[in-house]
Design an enzyme around this catalytic site. Structure first.
Site, PDB file in Angstrom:
ATOM      1  N   GLU A 138       0.846  -1.193   0.000  1.00  0.00           N
ATOM      2  CA  GLU A 138       0.000   0.000   0.000  1.00  0.00           C
ATOM      3  C   GLU A 138       0.882   1.245   0.000  1.00  0.00           C
ATOM      4  O   GLU A 138       1.775   1.377   0.832  1.00  0.00           O
ATOM      5  CB  GLU A 138      -0.914   0.010   1.235  1.00  0.00           C
ATOM      6  CG  GLU A 138      -1.765   1.240   1.394  1.00  0.00           C
ATOM      7  CD  GLU A 138      -2.687   1.485   0.208  1.00  0.00           C
ATOM      8  OE1 GLU A 138      -2.653   2.610  -0.342  1.00  0.00           O
ATOM      9  OE2 GLU A 138      -3.426   0.549  -0.164  1.00  0.00           O
TER      10      GLU A 138
ATOM     11  N   ASP B 255      -7.893   1.121  -8.742  1.00  0.00           N
ATOM     12  CA  ASP B 255      -8.309   2.342  -9.429  1.00  0.00           C
ATOM     13  C   ASP B 255      -8.584   2.012 -10.896  1.00  0.00           C
ATOM     14  O   ASP B 255      -7.718   1.469 -11.581  1.00  0.00           O
ATOM     15  CB  ASP B 255      -7.192   3.388  -9.332  1.00  0.00           C
ATOM     16  CG  ASP B 255      -7.647   4.780  -9.751  1.00  0.00           C
ATOM     17  OD1 ASP B 255      -8.481   4.877 -10.680  1.00  0.00           O
ATOM     18  OD2 ASP B 255      -7.163   5.770  -9.171  1.00  0.00           O
TER      19      ASP B 255
ATOM     20  N   THR C 231     -13.265  -6.972   1.317  1.00  0.00           N
ATOM     21  CA  THR C 231     -12.552  -5.760   1.708  1.00  0.00           C
ATOM     22  C   THR C 231     -13.561  -4.814   2.356  1.00  0.00           C
ATOM     23  O   THR C 231     -14.777  -5.032   2.292  1.00  0.00           O
ATOM     24  CB  THR C 231     -11.935  -5.058   0.484  1.00  0.00           C
ATOM     25  OG1 THR C 231     -12.986  -4.484  -0.309  1.00  0.00           O
ATOM     26  CG2 THR C 231     -11.135  -6.031  -0.372  1.00  0.00           C
ATOM     27  N   GLU C 232     -13.064  -3.745   2.964  1.00  0.00           N
ATOM     28  CA  GLU C 232     -13.960  -2.742   3.538  1.00  0.00           C
ATOM     29  C   GLU C 232     -14.867  -2.159   2.456  1.00  0.00           C
ATOM     30  O   GLU C 232     -16.071  -1.976   2.663  1.00  0.00           O
ATOM     31  CB  GLU C 232     -13.161  -1.601   4.186  1.00  0.00           C
ATOM     32  CG  GLU C 232     -12.376  -1.996   5.423  1.00  0.00           C
ATOM     33  CD  GLU C 232     -10.957  -2.454   5.113  1.00  0.00           C
ATOM     34  OE1 GLU C 232     -10.163  -2.573   6.044  1.00  0.00           O
ATOM     35  OE2 GLU C 232     -10.654  -2.721   3.929  1.00  0.00           O
TER      36      GLU C 232
END
Length: 211
Positions: A69, A118, A191-192
């Protein structure tokens, strides 16, 4: 969404170098030594706040997971959750994943996860998409021959683009799922982002492929 700046992030990262590895290029070909075992290595490119990688580490304790990340404010959030989870099979890298071959040796990785990357929708930004052919070349080199690339997104355009990209690269598609949550896969770790948007009825797409 813009992440709130955390002025203490640099200090936190330095204080937790045993988890957030500061010099990943030095461990190219040696990640199993750092984990101190011979378990397979899986990586998540764009690990976000850590929910997915922690869930995977709990579900597969016999696998070593490395989360990558770039955003420091997001990385420290993930690291805090990892520390709280007490999972010993997770390491984190606060780096740009422009060329994974600088950090991983050929055939060193057995699984790669791309979660809600993205979409870079404009044509002039195509080369930035994590399923563009230059990234696929990297994945192919660091993955073992039977290694899995798993891709999840809520963006239909990016999903369609990625399927074409995989096919043009002569990858073998093992799964193409146009509504992941409709099948109620008990092994799916969310995932969140996935948890938030699927609860609102947003369709989630998943693909699994090998080179």
């Amino acid at each position: 969404m813009r992440q709130r700046n955390k002025p203490w992030a640099d200090e936190f990262i330095q204080e937790n170098e045993q988890l957030i590895i500061p010099n990943p290029k030095e461990f190219k070909g040696k990640w199993k030594e750092l984990f101190n075992n011979e378990n397979p290595i899986h990586i998540e490119v764009g690990t976000g706040k850590g929910q997915f990688i922690i869930g995977m580490a709990k579900q597969y304790p016999e696998v070593n997971f490395i989360g990558i990340e770039l955003a420091k404010s997001v990385m420290v959030s993930a690291a805090q959750k990892v520390i709280k989870s007490e999972q010993s099979n997770i390491l984190l890298l606060n780096v740009n994943a422009e060329d994974l071959r600088e950090m991983f040796a050929p055939d060193e990785v057995e699984g790669i996860y791309l979660n809600f990357s993205d979409p870079w929708p404009k044509n002039r930004h195509e080369k930035r998409r994590l399923t563009y052919r230059s990234f696929l070349e990297q994945y192919k080199e660091i993955l073992v021959p039977s290694g899995i690339l798993q891709f999840k997104t809520d963006n239909r355009g990016l999903f369609e683009y990625s399927l074409v990209s995989f096919s043009n690269f002569d990858m073998k598609l093992q799964e193409v799922n146009l509504d992941l949550h409709a099948i109620d896969d008990p092994e799916n770790v969310m995932t969140e982002y996935e948890e938030k948007f699927s609860s609102k009825g947003q369709v989630i797409y998943r693909c699994r492929a090998i080179f």
